[in-house]
Enzyme design. Structure first.
Site, PDB file in Angstrom:
ATOM      1  N   THR A   1       0.802  -1.218   0.000  1.00 29.96           N
ATOM      2  CA  THR A   1       0.000   0.000   0.000  1.00 29.96           C
ATOM      3  C   THR A   1       0.836   1.270   0.000  1.00 29.96           C
ATOM      4  O   THR A   1       0.347   2.322  -0.373  1.00 29.96           O
ATOM      5  CB  THR A   1      -0.880   0.004   1.255  1.00 29.96           C
ATOM      6  OG1 THR A   1      -0.055  -0.357   2.373  1.00 29.96           O
ATOM      7  CG2 THR A   1      -1.985  -1.023   1.144  1.00 29.96           C
TER       8      THR A   1
ATOM      9  N   GLU B   1      -9.772   0.848   1.031  1.00 29.38           N
ATOM     10  CA  GLU B   1     -10.946   0.100   0.585  1.00 29.38           C
ATOM     11  C   GLU B   1     -12.021   0.991  -0.010  1.00 29.38           C
ATOM     12  O   GLU B   1     -13.076   0.515  -0.414  1.00 29.38           O
ATOM     13  CB  GLU B   1     -11.525  -0.687   1.772  1.00 29.38           C
ATOM     14  CG  GLU B   1     -10.584  -1.773   2.238  1.00 29.38           C
ATOM     15  CD  GLU B   1     -10.876  -2.242   3.656  1.00 29.38           C
ATOM     16  OE1 GLU B   1     -11.147  -3.422   3.831  1.00 29.38           O
ATOM     17  OE2 GLU B   1     -10.833  -1.420   4.589  1.00 29.38           O
TER      18      GLU B   1
END
Lengths: 324, 745
Positions: free
Chosen positions: B473, B706
């Site tokens: 990430t 998300e």
């Protein structure tokens, strides 16, 4: 992976009890899963092979890669549907490895064939077929049997069938033979373990595309996504037109049967007929009259009908309207 | 919301600091670890029934095979705490015992573990194991066993399984426009590029586990609880993870198997699950049935909302997904009825996956809202805007910030959304039917406990240590930026060290809470060093008294502020130390309890549907998102784009097919389980609002990982409606679903 012996072929020769390794893009995967357990593996991928013209026909060495074949200028000019079919299959990386001979002999993607815990007559004759009542969205609607409803996954083989290609082989006894591409692969009947008609140890050495193929050609693949995906269904059409009359009509369907399906009933309905939308529909209906859905794949029947009609419409230029 | 402070490093599109290590192969993932002693290789033998007992297992042939060191079955596996023991530690930290008895809990559960010198030897020996089973009645299909459904004790993404507000039945009955739609969403697998993998190594009583996990502290607990050893004797090492998506929140069977075998063999054991094994020995998202009923006034005011979900919970593994979570937060309604129900099933572990709750909840809810808008004759964008709530609809809580309407408006502008009625199928380009659709994205913003340690040396180099993970990430990079910002330090002077339980404990990566939680801990650790420097400098030099700590910079080994400069060495000499050490700690506070906190987005899609064949392709995706302050413009954009791609997959592709006769997943490879890849993904446009929410954390950031997945799938579904008139009741949407809506030939 069951232990096996490995040798690299020095020349194209056949011997019994041997499995041949082309690009290995399918066989090696199946060996890892112990679905395939060859005892002797002979690597034929490095045998010399090229694409050459011979009396107007094109002869393709069995070891020519899918990438090379799809890019060949002669193929792209005269047998464009073959190039389109090849490029619609797999990925560039796989096409760089996969061979012409090997592509014919790739095995079904049926989920139940891949899962060694499940019943599969193709993998283990007599064990049954869990696909009949299982997830069978990808399965056959034509020519299937109660023993097997798997489909052959190749795009190239569908194109070869429509182009009336011939496969040249040598057998273990040294004899050569020529098999029409349409007949190389077989319907499952009561022996779905046999994908093809080759004898034990018989080696594909070359594929011959006949001279003077029909001028109008089209390959169309219906797929779940734009990237790497096996055909939901596909169609290869080749025909000539003279004064708006269709001639030399050849149609092969992919994703509908255990082998590339030559749509002979449709071909008969079209041969010598005037280009007309209602004739296309009649041809499609004639071909599909014996089609049987198994549940998840019921939709293939109307999709194939649409595919035959719209492919004919496009290849005959009945509609000039093309997709963006 | 308040103004964003000016920053030098936070927010910059800094290249990934771990990028060079990744592209040169220097970054070591779990299975890349090589210790002093050569590891033996493990391979799992999976159960081929869904529930029952192993009545006989023949291992002699496998034991005799070349290179095989161990065949471990329930007959010779070391004693472990029973599976699920220490439930207080949560599903990630409880005992994850394997091969503990003859019982088979799910299809694919390990029945044997082969350890050999090479993978090929182990895999071959696995095929020599012969297992006889005694299968018993099992439950695979939740819908068939609906009578046994119950409300789960706990739910991922919502506090209560049931929520009632007002009298839904009465309000629904009186609503002028109503919709009653039942949707099915598919089972899915995270399919991270790196499979679940472990190298386990013992040194006496001490176990070191190199394992692909997202949360180290719970992995440590899981090993300690399973093996009944002191957590202090377990070290988890995870410097790099090749994608998690929730599937690596906890440990999986391969990790425990490797630890058990390594102890028996007194030798390190390495195992990377095969892709096929990941589909049963990794977790998955289960399929759900979601019934949504909506009622609105004739002029499009949403009045009544019911969202009732049913899915499977794997037996003995307490996880249920709050599919109605977005429903409780998106639009105002007087009456609301929420029900989450599960059926215990003998299936592989069901667990969090990519935006649990919202991913499948926005798929259905945002499709239903769109349908109701059209039914009311109102533009679907306008319908959403006019039902914007003032407080969180289900709870009545105030929002920490609320920018959903702004995201929708800015997304509409980015995309070029044209309002007004559109007749489905009206827009054509040649053979293609073109449709455009939109949906709202919403995802809860969370904070979790985290600690961090920082150390600044004489020469101005800084190290930061915490047991956080970077699952691809960009954690290494944003933590570097946060440290650089806080100490006024060049990022090149900073080494962030992650992924080792020897470092201070954090919440790890999950639920999009990692960056805000651990970033705050790092910021605090560095701030404590900064304060020490200023305090000590002031004692050495009166000029330093009262300087603004925010102006401090560390340059060439000197502390510098507003024209003053002091060598770090001089301050350290005065203190009598070699380095400055700082610790930072954060806990979720009142702002997370009292306020409804979310990230938001407005996603717009354009699709084409082939009028001949029904083939659906996405042509354009645009999204405007608010995830508070953006920590790194580049990695944040990548996060959102990745989420949008997963949303595309959820709409059109990703589907794990379970054969309900056997409880086994059938499409267990990436040729059959389709994830959207390059040619499937159109140009993605991402706009980030870049706001600041002080209620979220001191950095003002919110969860982003998300967010992109939410809303994207239903925007595509709504675009398919616009193209064809087909309103989906199931995901993913296949070409055959639109067949009846294609123009006649």
């Amino acid at each position: 992976m069951t232990p096996f012996s490995f040798e690299r072929a020095e020349k194209a020769s056949a011997s019994a009890g041997v499995r041949y390794l082309g690009g290995g893009t399918n066989l090696v995967d199946l060996m890892k899963l112990e679905i395939e357990r060859p005892e002797r593996l002979v690597d034929v991928s490095r045998l010399p092979g090229d694409i050459r013209e011979s009396d107007g026909a094109i002869v393709i060495g069995a070891s020519v890669t899918n990438a090379a074949l799809s890019a060949d200028p002669l193929i792209r000019q005269r047998y464009s549907l073959l190039s389109t079919a090849l490029l619609s299959g797999a990925t560039q990386q796989l096409r760089n490895k996969a061979t012409t001979g090997g592509n014919f002999l790739q095995r079904t993607r049926c989920h139940y064939f891949y899962d060694t815990a499940r019943a599969c007559n193709k993998r283990e004759p007599g064990s049954g077929c869990d696909a009949l009542e299982g997830h069978n969205r990808f399965h056959a609607i034509l020519g299937a049997s109660e023993h097997c409803i798997a489909v052959h996954p190749s795009d190239m083989a569908v194109a070869m069938a429509a182009l009336d290609a011939e496969v040249r082989t040598i057998k273990a006894d040294g004899e050569g033979r020529t098999i029409p591409a349409t007949d190389l692969l077989r319907l499952p009947g009561d022996a779905p373990e046999r994908d093809h008609v080759l004898d034990d140890g018989e080696l594909i050495v070359e594929v011959r595309l006949p001279a003077n193929p029909p001028a109008r050609q089209l390959y169309r693949k219906v797929r779940d996504r734009a990237s790497y995906a096996f055909a939901v269904v596909s169609i290869a059409v080749a025909l000539d037109m003279e004064d708006n009359v269709m001639k030399n009509v050849r149609i092969a369907l992919g994703g509908v049967a255990h082998k590339p399906w030559r749509a002979e009933k449709a071909e008969r309905a079209l041969e010598g007929a005037f280009v007309d939308a209602s004739v296309f529909a009649q041809a499609a209906d004639a071909e599909l009259q014996d089609a049987v859905g198994r549940g998840d794949n019921d939709f293939k029947i109307p999709i194939v009908r649409r595919l035959i009609i719209t492919a004919l419409r496009d290849v005959t230029d009945l509609s000039k309207e093309h997709s963006a | 919301m308040n103004d964003q402070p000016t920053t030098k490093w936070i927010g910059q599109p800094l290249d990934r600091v771990d990028g060079p290590a990744k592209v040169t192969g220097a970054a070591t993932y779990a299975a890349d670890y090589r210790g002093d002693q050569q590891a033996a290789i493990g391979f799992i033998v999976e159960a081929t029934i869904g529930s029952g007992k192993v009545s006989q297992i023949e291992t002699a042939e496998a034991e005799a095979a070349d290179g095989v060191h161990l065949v471990m079955t329930h007959q010779n596996a070391p004693e472990q705490a029973p599976f699920g023991d220490n439930a207080d530690a949560g599903r990630f930290g409880m005992s994850h015992a394997v091969l503990q008895n003859d019982e088979v809990r799910y299809y694919g559960a390990p029945v044997a573990f082969i350890v050999a010198d090479t993978l090929e030897q182990a895999r071959y020996a696995a095929g020599l194991i012969k297992v006889t089973y005694q299968a018993d009645d099992s439950v695979f299909d939740a819908f068939e066993h609906e009578d046994d459904a119950f409300a789960p004790d706990s739910l991922d993404g919502a506090e209560e399984a049931d929520v009632d507000k007002g009298d839904f039945d009465a309000v629904f009955a009186e609503s002028a426009e109503t919709l009653d739609a039942t949707f099915h969403t598919a089972a899915q697998h995270a399919a991270a590029m790196e499979p679940h993998a472990t190298v386990a190594e013992w040194d006496g009583d001490k176990l070191t586990v190199h394992i692909a996990v997202q949360i180290l502290s719970s992995a440590r607990k899981a090993f300690a609880n399973t093996l009944k050893i002191d957590p202090a004797n377990v070290r988890i090492v995870t410097p790099f993870v090749g994608g998690g998506f929730g599937s690596k929140l906890g440990v999986h069977s391969e990790g425990v198997l490797a630890a058990l075998a390594a102890r028996k063999l007194q030798r390190p054991v390495r195992i990377a699950q095969t892709r096929r094994h990941v589909f049963s020995n990794g977790p998955h998202r289960t399929n759900h049935r979601q019934r949504i009923r909506l009622g609105a006034s004739a002029d499009g005011k949403l009045l009544s909302v019911a969202h009732e979900t049913l899915g499977a919970m794997s037996r003995d593994y307490p996880f249920a997904e709050a599919a109605a979570s977005p429903t409780m937060a998106s639009y105002a309604a007087d009456a609301m009825k929420i029900r989450h129900r599960v059926v215990a099933a003998n299936i592989p572990h069901v667990d969090s996956m990519r935006a649990p709750g919202e991913a499948i909840g926005t798929l259905t809810y945002e499709s239903a809202i769109d349908e109701l808008a059209v039914q009311c004759g109102i533009d679907p964008l306008e319908f959403r805007l006019q039902n914007e709530p003032k407080q969180e609809p289900a709870s009545g809580k105030e929002f920490s910030s609320r920018t959903l309407a702004r995201c929708l408006r800015e997304g509409a502008e980015l995309f070029g959304w044209e309002t007004g009625p559109v007749e489905p199928g009206a827009l054509r380009q040649g053979r293609l039917l073109i449709g455009r659709g939109l949906a709202a994205a919403i995802r809860p913003n969370m904070m979790q406990p985290a600690e961090a340690a920082a150390e600044l040396y004489r020469d101005g180099r800084l190290t930061v240590e915490l047991d956080m993970t970077d699952i691809g990430t960009g954690t290494y990079t944003i933590l570097t930026q946060i440290a650089a910002e806080t100490l006024g330090l060049d990022p090149n002077a900073i080494a962030v060290r992650l992924g080792d339980t020897d470092y201070p404990k954090t919440c790890g990566s999950g639920g999009s809470f990692g960056a805000g939680s651990t970033g705050t801990a790092v910021s605090k650790a560095c701030a404590s060093i900064r304060d020490t420097i200023i305090d000590r400098a002031a004692r050495l030099d009166g000029d330093w008294a009262g300087v603004n700590s925010g102006d401090l910079r560390i340059e060439n080994g000197n502390a510098v502020v507003a024209g003053r400069s002091l060598a770090l060495g001089a301050i350290l000499d005065a203190i009598g130390g070699d380095s400055f050490k700082g610790k930072g700690q954060v806990e979720p506070g009142k702002a997370h309890e009292d306020l409804a906190q979310y990230s938001y987005g407005g996603v717009f899609a354009e699709v084409s549907v082939n009028a001949d064949t029904g083939e659906i392709r996405v042509r354009r995706l645009s999204g405007a998102f608010d995830a508070g302050r953006i920590l790194n413009e580049k990695t944040a954009r990548s996060q959102l784009m990745g989420g949008m791609i997963f949303g595309l997959g959820a709409a059109l592709m990703e589907e794990s097919l379970m054969d309900m006769r056997f409880g086994s997943f059938m499409n267990r490879d990436l040729a059959e389980y389709h994830i959207a890849v390059n040619r499937d993904v159109p140009r993605l446009e991402v706009k980030m609002l870049d706001t600041f929410d002080q209620n979220s954390n001191p950095l003002g950031s919110k969860g982003i990982g998300e967010l992109g997945i939410c809303g994207t799938g239903p925007a595509i579904a709504n675009a398919i409606y616009a193209a064809t008139g087909y309103r989906t009741r199931k995901f993913p949407i296949h070409l055959e679903d639109v067949l009846d809506h294609l123009p006649a030939l």
